[in-house]
Design an enzyme around this catalytic site. Structure first.
Site, PDB file in Angstrom:
ATOM      1  N   HIS A 125       0.804   4.725  10.020  1.00  0.00           N
ATOM      2  CA  HIS A 125       1.438   4.377   8.738  1.00  0.00           C
ATOM      3  C   HIS A 125       1.466   5.583   7.821  1.00  0.00           C
ATOM      4  O   HIS A 125       0.543   6.388   7.787  1.00  0.00           O
ATOM      5  CB  HIS A 125       0.746   3.185   8.077  1.00  0.00           C
ATOM      6  CG  HIS A 125      -0.604   3.459   7.510  1.00  0.00           C
ATOM      7  ND1 HIS A 125      -0.781   3.872   6.206  1.00  0.00           N
ATOM      8  CD2 HIS A 125      -1.840   3.363   8.046  1.00  0.00           C
ATOM      9  CE1 HIS A 125      -2.075   4.010   5.969  1.00  0.00           C
ATOM     10  NE2 HIS A 125      -2.746   3.716   7.072  1.00  0.00           N
ATOM     11  N   ASP A 151      -6.177   9.019   5.541  1.00  0.00           N
ATOM     12  CA  ASP A 151      -5.650   7.653   5.707  1.00  0.00           C
ATOM     13  C   ASP A 151      -4.306   7.518   5.013  1.00  0.00           C
ATOM     14  O   ASP A 151      -4.229   7.024   3.906  1.00  0.00           O
ATOM     15  CB  ASP A 151      -6.658   6.648   5.133  1.00  0.00           C
ATOM     16  CG  ASP A 151      -6.266   5.199   5.402  1.00  0.00           C
ATOM     17  OD1 ASP A 151      -5.307   4.966   6.153  1.00  0.00           O
ATOM     18  OD2 ASP A 151      -6.914   4.315   4.839  1.00  0.00           O
ATOM     19  N   GLU A 194       1.070  -0.477   4.844  1.00  0.00           N
ATOM     20  CA  GLU A 194      -0.131  -0.911   5.564  1.00  0.00           C
ATOM     21  C   GLU A 194      -1.343  -1.003   4.645  1.00  0.00           C
ATOM     22  O   GLU A 194      -2.363  -1.546   5.020  1.00  0.00           O
ATOM     23  CB  GLU A 194      -0.434   0.047   6.726  1.00  0.00           C
ATOM     24  CG  GLU A 194       0.644   0.064   7.801  1.00  0.00           C
ATOM     25  CD  GLU A 194       0.746  -1.242   8.575  1.00  0.00           C
ATOM     26  OE1 GLU A 194      -0.202  -1.627   9.278  1.00  0.00           O
ATOM     27  OE2 GLU A 194       1.811  -1.893   8.465  1.00  0.00           O
ATOM     28  N   GLU A 195      -1.221  -0.454   3.460  1.00  0.00           N
ATOM     29  CA  GLU A 195      -2.323  -0.454   2.499  1.00  0.00           C
ATOM     30  C   GLU A 195      -2.209  -1.644   1.542  1.00  0.00           C
ATOM     31  O   GLU A 195      -1.135  -2.236   1.402  1.00  0.00           O
ATOM     32  CB  GLU A 195      -2.330   0.845   1.696  1.00  0.00           C
ATOM     33  CG  GLU A 195      -2.549   2.100   2.520  1.00  0.00           C
ATOM     34  CD  GLU A 195      -3.953   2.220   3.096  1.00  0.00           C
ATOM     35  OE1 GLU A 195      -4.817   1.350   2.849  1.00  0.00           O
ATOM     36  OE2 GLU A 195      -4.198   3.210   3.801  1.00  0.00           O
TER      37      GLU A 195
END
Length: 178
Positions: A95, A107, A139-140
């Site tokens: 992502h 991340d 995705e977060e």
């Protein structure tokens, strides 16, 4: 499932230079920075960077967009068609969005960097199964485990079109904080 591409991947991954991985992470985390639906310019810049990189590698890029509160969000896909079992798909994904107000080098700039370098070293390979590289959006939080999470949107689409996905490798937080 048995990955019939393991030998090809292992021998070609040795050609990945740390400087190439670092270049991708620096582009995403430093040059672009915050990239999520609350920072739509950064989100769009990251998507454009991924698309440009894949086009330069010789891939036909597909974007699957959807709207979130007036912000265009895209899952981005390229495909390396398999030679003997093209209908069987191995999915590699990462992502490209970030947590709000965070450059997200680890991340998930590191996962996207790995995805881009894997697609580069495998470009033009003659593998048995199809390998599909996908850069997911959202995705977060607040999308994690929600209907507009990019991988969930993609999974629904893949199911609807009847994709025969045999396996998936999520490239997530591969970097390390020093």
């Amino acid at each position: 499932f048995r990955c019939d591409c393991a030998g090809a991947v292992a021998s070609r991954v040795r050609t990945v230079a740390a400087s190439d991985v670092r270049r991708h992470v620096e582009m995403l985390a430093t040059t672009i920075g915050d990239r999520n639906y609350q920072a739509p310019a950064g989100l769009a810049a990251a998507a454009d960077y991924i698309e440009r990189t894949w086009r330069a590698q010789g891939y036909e890029v597909k974007r699957y967009g959807f709207d979130v509160d007036g912000v265009r969000c895209d899952n981005i896909e390229v495909t390396l068609t398999g030679a003997t079992r093209p209908g069987e798909i191995v999915l590699l994904g990462a992502h490209y969005d970030s947590v709000f107000d965070n450059p997200a080098a680890n991340d998930n700039g590191s996962g996207v960097a790995a995805l881009l370098e894997l697609s580069r070293v495998l470009a033009g390979s003659n593998l048995d199964r199809t390998v599909r590289f996908v850069a997911f959006v959202n995705e977060e939080p607040p999308f994690f485990q929600q209907p507009l999470m990019g991988s969930r949107v993609y999974a629904r689409m893949a199911k609807e079109r009847g994709d025969d996905i045999k396996g998936m490798l999520a490239l997530e937080t591969m970097g390390r904080w020093h």
